[in-house]
Scaffold this motif. Structure first.
Motif, PDB file in Angstrom:
ATOM      1  N   HIS A 132     -40.145  -3.557 -52.513  1.00 35.25           N
ATOM      2  CA  HIS A 132     -40.808  -3.184 -51.256  1.00 35.25           C
ATOM      3  C   HIS A 132     -40.323  -1.831 -50.736  1.00 35.25           C
ATOM      4  O   HIS A 132     -39.146  -1.493 -50.870  1.00 35.25           O
ATOM      5  CB  HIS A 132     -40.590  -4.268 -50.196  1.00 35.25           C
ATOM      6  CG  HIS A 132     -41.429  -5.492 -50.430  1.00 35.25           C
ATOM      7  ND1 HIS A 132     -41.142  -6.712 -49.883  1.00 35.25           N
ATOM      8  CD2 HIS A 132     -42.563  -5.662 -51.171  1.00 35.25           C
ATOM      9  CE1 HIS A 132     -42.061  -7.595 -50.262  1.00 35.25           C
ATOM     10  NE2 HIS A 132     -42.926  -6.987 -51.058  1.00 35.25           N
ATOM     11  N   HIS A 155     -39.681 -14.208 -52.592  1.00 32.75           N
ATOM     12  CA  HIS A 155     -40.207 -13.164 -51.696  1.00 32.75           C
ATOM     13  C   HIS A 155     -41.041 -12.184 -52.517  1.00 32.75           C
ATOM     14  O   HIS A 155     -42.174 -11.876 -52.174  1.00 32.75           O
ATOM     15  CB  HIS A 155     -39.040 -12.472 -51.007  1.00 32.75           C
ATOM     16  CG  HIS A 155     -39.426 -11.333 -50.112  1.00 32.75           C
ATOM     17  ND1 HIS A 155     -40.125 -11.508 -48.945  1.00 32.75           N
ATOM     18  CD2 HIS A 155     -39.203  -9.999 -50.227  1.00 32.75           C
ATOM     19  CE1 HIS A 155     -40.322 -10.315 -48.374  1.00 32.75           C
ATOM     20  NE2 HIS A 155     -39.772  -9.382 -49.134  1.00 32.75           N
ATOM     21  N   ASP A 203     -34.293  -9.545 -49.200  1.00 32.84           N
ATOM     22  CA  ASP A 203     -35.140 -10.344 -48.304  1.00 32.84           C
ATOM     23  C   ASP A 203     -35.268 -11.783 -48.811  1.00 32.84           C
ATOM     24  O   ASP A 203     -36.312 -12.415 -48.658  1.00 32.84           O
ATOM     25  CB  ASP A 203     -36.537  -9.721 -48.186  1.00 32.84           C
ATOM     26  CG  ASP A 203     -36.529  -8.400 -47.437  1.00 32.84           C
ATOM     27  OD1 ASP A 203     -35.473  -8.014 -46.889  1.00 32.84           O
ATOM     28  OD2 ASP A 203     -37.588  -7.740 -47.397  1.00 32.84           O
ATOM     29  N   HIS A 256     -37.170  -0.950 -48.874  1.00 37.11           N
ATOM     30  CA  HIS A 256     -35.920  -1.091 -49.639  1.00 37.11           C
ATOM     31  C   HIS A 256     -35.766   0.005 -50.697  1.00 37.11           C
ATOM     32  O   HIS A 256     -34.688   0.162 -51.257  1.00 37.11           O
ATOM     33  CB  HIS A 256     -35.855  -2.467 -50.319  1.00 37.11           C
ATOM     34  CG  HIS A 256     -35.918  -3.592 -49.331  1.00 37.11           C
ATOM     35  ND1 HIS A 256     -34.849  -4.395 -49.039  1.00 37.11           N
ATOM     36  CD2 HIS A 256     -36.932  -4.019 -48.530  1.00 37.11           C
ATOM     37  CE1 HIS A 256     -35.202  -5.277 -48.107  1.00 37.11           C
ATOM     38  NE2 HIS A 256     -36.455  -5.074 -47.784  1.00 37.11           N
ATOM     39  N   HIS A 307     -35.391  -5.429 -54.571  1.00 34.97           N
ATOM     40  CA  HIS A 307     -36.816  -5.674 -54.866  1.00 34.97           C
ATOM     41  C   HIS A 307     -37.618  -4.439 -54.509  1.00 34.97           C
ATOM     42  O   HIS A 307     -37.104  -3.507 -53.889  1.00 34.97           O
ATOM     43  CB  HIS A 307     -37.319  -6.941 -54.182  1.00 34.97           C
ATOM     44  CG  HIS A 307     -37.406  -6.876 -52.679  1.00 34.97           C
ATOM     45  ND1 HIS A 307     -36.299  -6.763 -51.873  1.00 34.97           N
ATOM     46  CD2 HIS A 307     -38.464  -6.913 -51.839  1.00 34.97           C
ATOM     47  CE1 HIS A 307     -36.680  -6.744 -50.607  1.00 34.97           C
ATOM     48  NE2 HIS A 307     -38.000  -6.826 -50.557  1.00 34.97           N
TER      49      HIS A 307
END
Ligand code: ZN
Ligand code: FE
Length: 259
Positions: free
Chosen positions: A57, A114, A131, A60, A55
């Motif tokens: 974020h 998430h 996550d 990451h 994902h």
């Protein structure tokens, strides 16, 4: 079985290196920071073959640029539904990722909740879930709804019990502390607390965990268990259905109680 090792980053992130059986090649899962990854690659003389992103974020994805500076030809796999820097292949449910150098093949699961486009990589007895599921916990609902996350967690919970769950953070002891509010008498949970504390006291990761253990102790996968439904109802002060309603209340409970 895959040979997977953690690279620690920031406070509590795990960047996973999936290594080839001969330990010459590696794929990098969710590199939030390039520096510790480059150190780990160089220390073991590993040639990276791909970056797998779950994902968008920053913890990451923040290391993608730094890794590409050193290895400009690296393939960057990531979710089709999110903006991932330098992504070379956009993935959605049912797509496969072939990594011949590693002798590994992964299937992509869409697991929104998430974030809206979050994906997980499943194969070779392992799940790289970013996550979405944590050891004894789950990610916060930043972009998705409880209904979406419940569906994502149900999909994961249906995988074989011996699946190794590689999440992206060391949150286990905090998650267990919360889970004890939900199921104070769950013997598997109390045992897990002892085991996890013992690992952390030795500075060892509690990740990966077996999915079968998550099903026995993780309140965010236990939305159909009467103990969890009753606890969520008591917290809410009203009746709740099994499944998404109970899941949503347990998530809200943790949000209001902790972090
Ligand atoms: Zn995240
Ligand atoms: Fe994260």
């Amino acid at each position: 079985m895959l040979n997977v090792t953690p690279v620690r980053a920031f406070q509590d992130n795990y960047i996973w290196l999936i290594r080839s059986p001969d330990n010459r090649f590696a794929a990098i899962v969710d590199p939030g920071d390039a520096r510790p990854v480059l150190q780990a690659l160089q220390a073991d003389n590993l040639t990276p073959v791909a970056i797998l992103i779950t994902h968008h974020h920053g913890d990451h994805t923040g290391g993608i640029g730094g890794l590409l500076e050193q290895y400009p030809d690296l393939a960057v796999y990531g979710p089709a539904g999110e903006r991932i820097p330098s992504r070379t292949r956009a993935l959605k449910e049912g797509d496969t990722v072939e990594l011949p150098e590693l002798g590994a093949r992964f299937t992509v699961l869409d697991v929104p909740g998430h974030t809206a486009g979050h994906i997980a990589y499943y194969g070779e007895g392992a799940l790289f879930c970013g996550d979405t599921v944590f050891a004894n916990g789950c990610g916060r609902l930043f972009e998705g709804t409880a209904v979406q996350m419940h569906a994502s967690l149900s999909k994961i919970a249906a995988l074989p019990g011996d699946t190794l769950v590689y999440c992206a953070h060391e949150y286990t002891l905090d998650n267990i502390a919360f889970a004890k509010w939900v199921e104070p008498d769950n013997p598997d949970l109390l045992q897990r607390e002892q085991d996890s504390k013992a690992l952390r006291e030795r500075g060892l990761p509690t990740v990966p965990s077996r999915l079968e253990l998550e099903r026995r102790t993780n309140p965010f996968l236990r939305f159909d268990e009467s103990t969890v439904i009753r606890a969520a109802q008591k917290f809410a002060g009203r009746p709740l259905g099994a499944g998404a309603e109970t899941f949503g209340m347990v998530r809200y409970w943790k949000d209001s109680k902790f972090d």
